[in-house]
Design a protein around this motif. Sequence first.
Motif, mmCIF file in Angstrom:
data_model
loop_
_atom_site.group_PDB
_atom_site.id
_atom_site.type_symbol
_atom_site.label_atom_id
_atom_site.label_comp_id
_atom_site.label_asym_id
_atom_site.label_seq_id
_atom_site.Cartn_x
_atom_site.Cartn_y
_atom_site.Cartn_z
ATOM 1 N N GLY A 1 22.211 20.448 25.416
ATOM 2 C CA GLY A 1 21.194 20.868 24.466
ATOM 3 C C GLY A 1 19.833 20.787 25.128
ATOM 4 N N ALA A 2 18.833 20.255 24.424
ATOM 5 C CA ALA A 2 17.488 20.104 24.981
ATOM 6 C C ALA A 2 17.548 19.250 26.239
ATOM 7 C CB ALA A 2 16.561 19.479 23.948
ATOM 8 N N THR A 3 17.015 19.790 27.335
ATOM 9 C CA THR A 3 17.200 19.187 28.650
ATOM 10 C C THR A 3 15.874 19.066 29.377
ATOM 11 O OG1 THR A 3 19.424 20.149 28.814
ATOM 12 C CG2 THR A 3 18.383 19.452 30.866
ATOM 13 N N THR A 4 15.669 17.920 30.033
ATOM 14 C CA THR A 4 14.503 17.723 30.891
ATOM 15 C C THR A 4 14.981 17.567 32.324
ATOM 16 O OG1 THR A 4 13.279 16.617 29.121
ATOM 17 C CG2 THR A 4 12.490 16.295 31.367
ATOM 18 N N ILE A 5 14.458 18.407 33.226
ATOM 19 C CA ILE A 5 14.798 18.362 34.641
ATOM 20 C C ILE A 5 13.616 17.770 35.391
ATOM 21 C CG2 ILE A 5 15.381 19.740 36.673
ATOM 22 C CD1 ILE A 5 16.668 21.775 34.808
ATOM 23 N N GLY A 6 13.893 16.857 36.320
ATOM 24 C CA GLY A 6 12.803 16.235 37.045
ATOM 25 C C GLY A 6 13.251 15.629 38.354
ATOM 26 N N ILE A 7 12.290 15.018 39.037
ATOM 27 C CA ILE A 7 12.533 14.265 40.267
ATOM 28 C C ILE A 7 12.292 12.797 39.945
ATOM 29 C CG2 ILE A 7 11.887 13.901 42.661
ATOM 30 C CD1 ILE A 7 13.115 16.588 42.199
ATOM 31 N N GLY A 8 13.340 11.983 40.015
ATOM 32 C CA GLY A 8 13.205 10.591 39.605
ATOM 33 C C GLY A 8 12.746 10.512 38.157
ATOM 34 N N ARG A 9 11.706 9.754 37.900
ATOM 35 C CA ARG A 9 11.166 9.612 36.543
ATOM 36 C C ARG A 9 10.105 10.655 36.206
ATOM 37 N NH1 ARG A 9 12.507 4.876 34.027
ATOM 38 N NH2 ARG A 9 13.582 3.317 35.305
ATOM 39 N N LEU B 1 10.483 20.146 34.284
ATOM 40 C CA LEU B 1 10.857 21.362 33.571
ATOM 41 C C LEU B 1 11.635 20.991 32.321
ATOM 42 C CD1 LEU B 1 10.973 24.527 33.719
ATOM 43 C CD2 LEU B 1 13.161 24.256 34.902
ATOM 44 N N TYR B 2 11.273 21.643 31.191
ATOM 45 C CA TYR B 2 11.987 21.424 29.926
ATOM 46 C C TYR B 2 12.698 22.712 29.534
ATOM 47 C CZ TYR B 2 12.904 20.855 24.958
ATOM 48 O OH TYR B 2 13.518 20.806 23.728
ATOM 49 N N LEU B 3 13.979 22.594 29.146
ATOM 50 C CA LEU B 3 14.753 23.752 28.708
ATOM 51 C C LEU B 3 15.377 23.443 27.350
ATOM 52 C CD1 LEU B 3 16.646 24.543 32.038
ATOM 53 C CD2 LEU B 3 14.679 25.772 31.108
ATOM 54 N N PRO B 4 15.339 24.382 26.396
ATOM 55 C CA PRO B 4 15.950 24.147 25.085
ATOM 56 C C PRO B 4 17.465 24.019 25.164
ATOM 57 C CG PRO B 4 15.198 26.418 25.268
ATOM 58 C CD PRO B 4 14.667 25.689 26.462
ATOM 59 N N SER B 5 18.089 24.627 26.178
ATOM 60 C CA SER B 5 19.526 24.489 26.407
ATOM 61 C C SER B 5 19.799 24.790 27.876
ATOM 62 C CB SER B 5 20.340 25.427 25.509
ATOM 63 O OG SER B 5 20.042 26.780 25.803
ATOM 64 N N TYR B 6 20.929 24.291 28.367
ATOM 65 C CA TYR B 6 21.214 24.442 29.785
ATOM 66 C C TYR B 6 22.712 24.272 30.012
ATOM 67 C CZ TYR B 6 20.984 23.561 34.855
ATOM 68 O OH TYR B 6 21.152 23.619 36.209
ATOM 69 N N SER B 7 23.297 25.107 30.849
ATOM 70 C CA SER B 7 24.710 24.998 31.210
ATOM 71 C C SER B 7 24.821 24.942 32.720
ATOM 72 C CB SER B 7 25.516 26.176 30.661
ATOM 73 O OG SER B 7 25.571 26.148 29.252
ATOM 74 N N TYR B 8 25.722 24.095 33.188
ATOM 75 C CA TYR B 8 25.897 23.950 34.630
ATOM 76 C C TYR B 8 27.385 23.971 34.962
ATOM 77 C CZ TYR B 8 26.137 21.890 39.254
ATOM 78 O OH TYR B 8 26.418 21.660 40.565
ATOM 79 N N SER B 9 27.771 24.806 35.910
ATOM 80 C CA SER B 9 29.151 24.872 36.385
ATOM 81 C C SER B 9 29.323 23.903 37.543
ATOM 82 C CB SER B 9 29.498 26.290 36.839
ATOM 83 O OG SER B 9 30.771 26.315 37.455
ATOM 84 N N LEU B 10 30.310 23.024 37.445
ATOM 85 C CA LEU B 10 30.518 22.017 38.480
ATOM 86 C C LEU B 10 30.923 22.634 39.811
ATOM 87 C CD1 LEU B 10 32.360 19.286 36.386
ATOM 88 C CD2 LEU B 10 29.960 19.347 37.060
ATOM 89 N N GLY B 11 31.326 23.912 39.809
ATOM 90 C CA GLY B 11 31.682 24.585 41.053
ATOM 91 C C GLY B 11 30.496 25.213 41.757
ATOM 92 N N ARG C 1 16.598 30.446 39.845
ATOM 93 C CA ARG C 1 16.486 29.020 40.133
ATOM 94 C C ARG C 1 15.038 28.616 39.902
ATOM 95 N NH1 ARG C 1 19.492 28.027 45.873
ATOM 96 N NH2 ARG C 1 17.818 29.401 46.568
ATOM 97 N N ALA C 2 14.830 27.503 39.201
ATOM 98 C CA ALA C 2 13.474 27.052 38.896
ATOM 99 C C ALA C 2 13.359 25.558 39.155
ATOM 100 C CB ALA C 2 13.111 27.373 37.443
ATOM 101 N N GLY C 3 12.144 25.136 39.453
ATOM 102 C CA GLY C 3 11.914 23.723 39.735
ATOM 103 C C GLY C 3 10.452 23.479 40.026
ATOM 104 N N ALA C 4 10.163 22.748 41.101
ATOM 105 C CA ALA C 4 8.774 22.373 41.355
ATOM 106 C C ALA C 4 8.556 22.010 42.809
ATOM 107 C CB ALA C 4 8.394 21.190 40.473
ATOM 108 N N VAL D 1 -1.708 13.808 46.063
ATOM 109 C CA VAL D 1 -0.470 14.457 45.608
ATOM 110 C C VAL D 1 -0.747 15.904 45.221
ATOM 111 C CG1 VAL D 1 1.382 14.405 43.879
ATOM 112 C CG2 VAL D 1 0.440 12.262 44.761
ATOM 113 N N LEU D 2 0.160 16.808 45.587
ATOM 114 C CA LEU D 2 0.130 18.191 45.128
ATOM 115 C C LEU D 2 1.427 18.466 44.379
ATOM 116 C CD1 LEU D 2 -1.009 21.412 46.869
ATOM 117 C CD2 LEU D 2 1.317 21.299 46.005
ATOM 118 N N ALA D 3 1.317 19.050 43.190
ATOM 119 C CA ALA D 3 2.512 19.338 42.396
ATOM 120 C C ALA D 3 2.315 20.625 41.607
ATOM 121 C CB ALA D 3 2.818 18.187 41.444
ATOM 122 N N GLY D 4 3.414 21.325 41.359
ATOM 123 C CA GLY D 4 3.347 22.552 40.570
ATOM 124 C C GLY D 4 4.706 23.209 40.465
ATOM 125 N N PRO D 5 4.882 24.101 39.469
ATOM 126 C CA PRO D 5 6.183 24.762 39.278
ATOM 127 C C PRO D 5 6.481 25.783 40.366
ATOM 128 C CG PRO D 5 4.558 25.603 37.723
ATOM 129 C CD PRO D 5 3.913 24.440 38.415
#
Length: 230
Positions: free
Chosen positions: A137-145, A149-159, A192-195, A205-209
């Motif tokens: 469902g609602a998912t937060t993607i990040g590096i460590g803590r 990136l926030y997504l309302p839903s997300y599916s991942y194939s283990l393959g 593919r999305a991230g930061a 520090v420099l950070a951005g999507p």
Amino acid sequence: LSSIEPLEFDEAAQRLVARGDARLDLDGMRIAADRITYYQEYALADALGNVTLFAQGYRLIAERLTFDATDNTFAMNTLRTGQWPIYLSATNAGGTSTAATVDEATVHFGEPSAFAPRIRCKQIEYSDQGNGTLKMGATTIGIGRIPLLYLPSYSYSLGAPPYFLDLDGGHDSQLGTYLQTTSLFPITASLRAGANLDLYSKRGVLAGPAAQYSYDSSTQRMIGAINTGY
């Protein structure tokens, strides 16, 4: 059922209790715990303390496990499991080996560490379709803590490849010693999305999507990327 201490048997309740390195083997599956109570009439096992479940080449660790051998259903508390490159921890989990639900989950890509890419989600539905699918469902993607990136839903194939990680480092008279990283997660088959997350001893520090996209059809092809930072 076996244990270091002698087994206790309650004939009226048809209950066996094993304490001290207790182990229960059932149809190719092994449960190990500090204490295991097995109800023969219901084919129900209740394992408590340092629980480990071995099944089909996987190992699951929990504080408590109940397993119903009649319909092969389970419930676990304080769960940890994984096999490279996916590692998972959760407060609760339950279901079968082919379909299960995991609550308050954290998924690490690679060995869990302060800088490992990770996903946090209130609930994950696992299905063994294909190579295995995690539907969130609602998912937060990040590096460590650090959330990226926030997504309302997300599916991942283990393959599928879990993520793309680009690293660069060195020393520069203007930047100082630096480490540059780009982490991207598969959102769809084409995106593919991230930061970006860079560290510079003289600049901070420099950070951005960031994102990459690649789309092919019989009539067109689109490929590109976006990199940002502040």
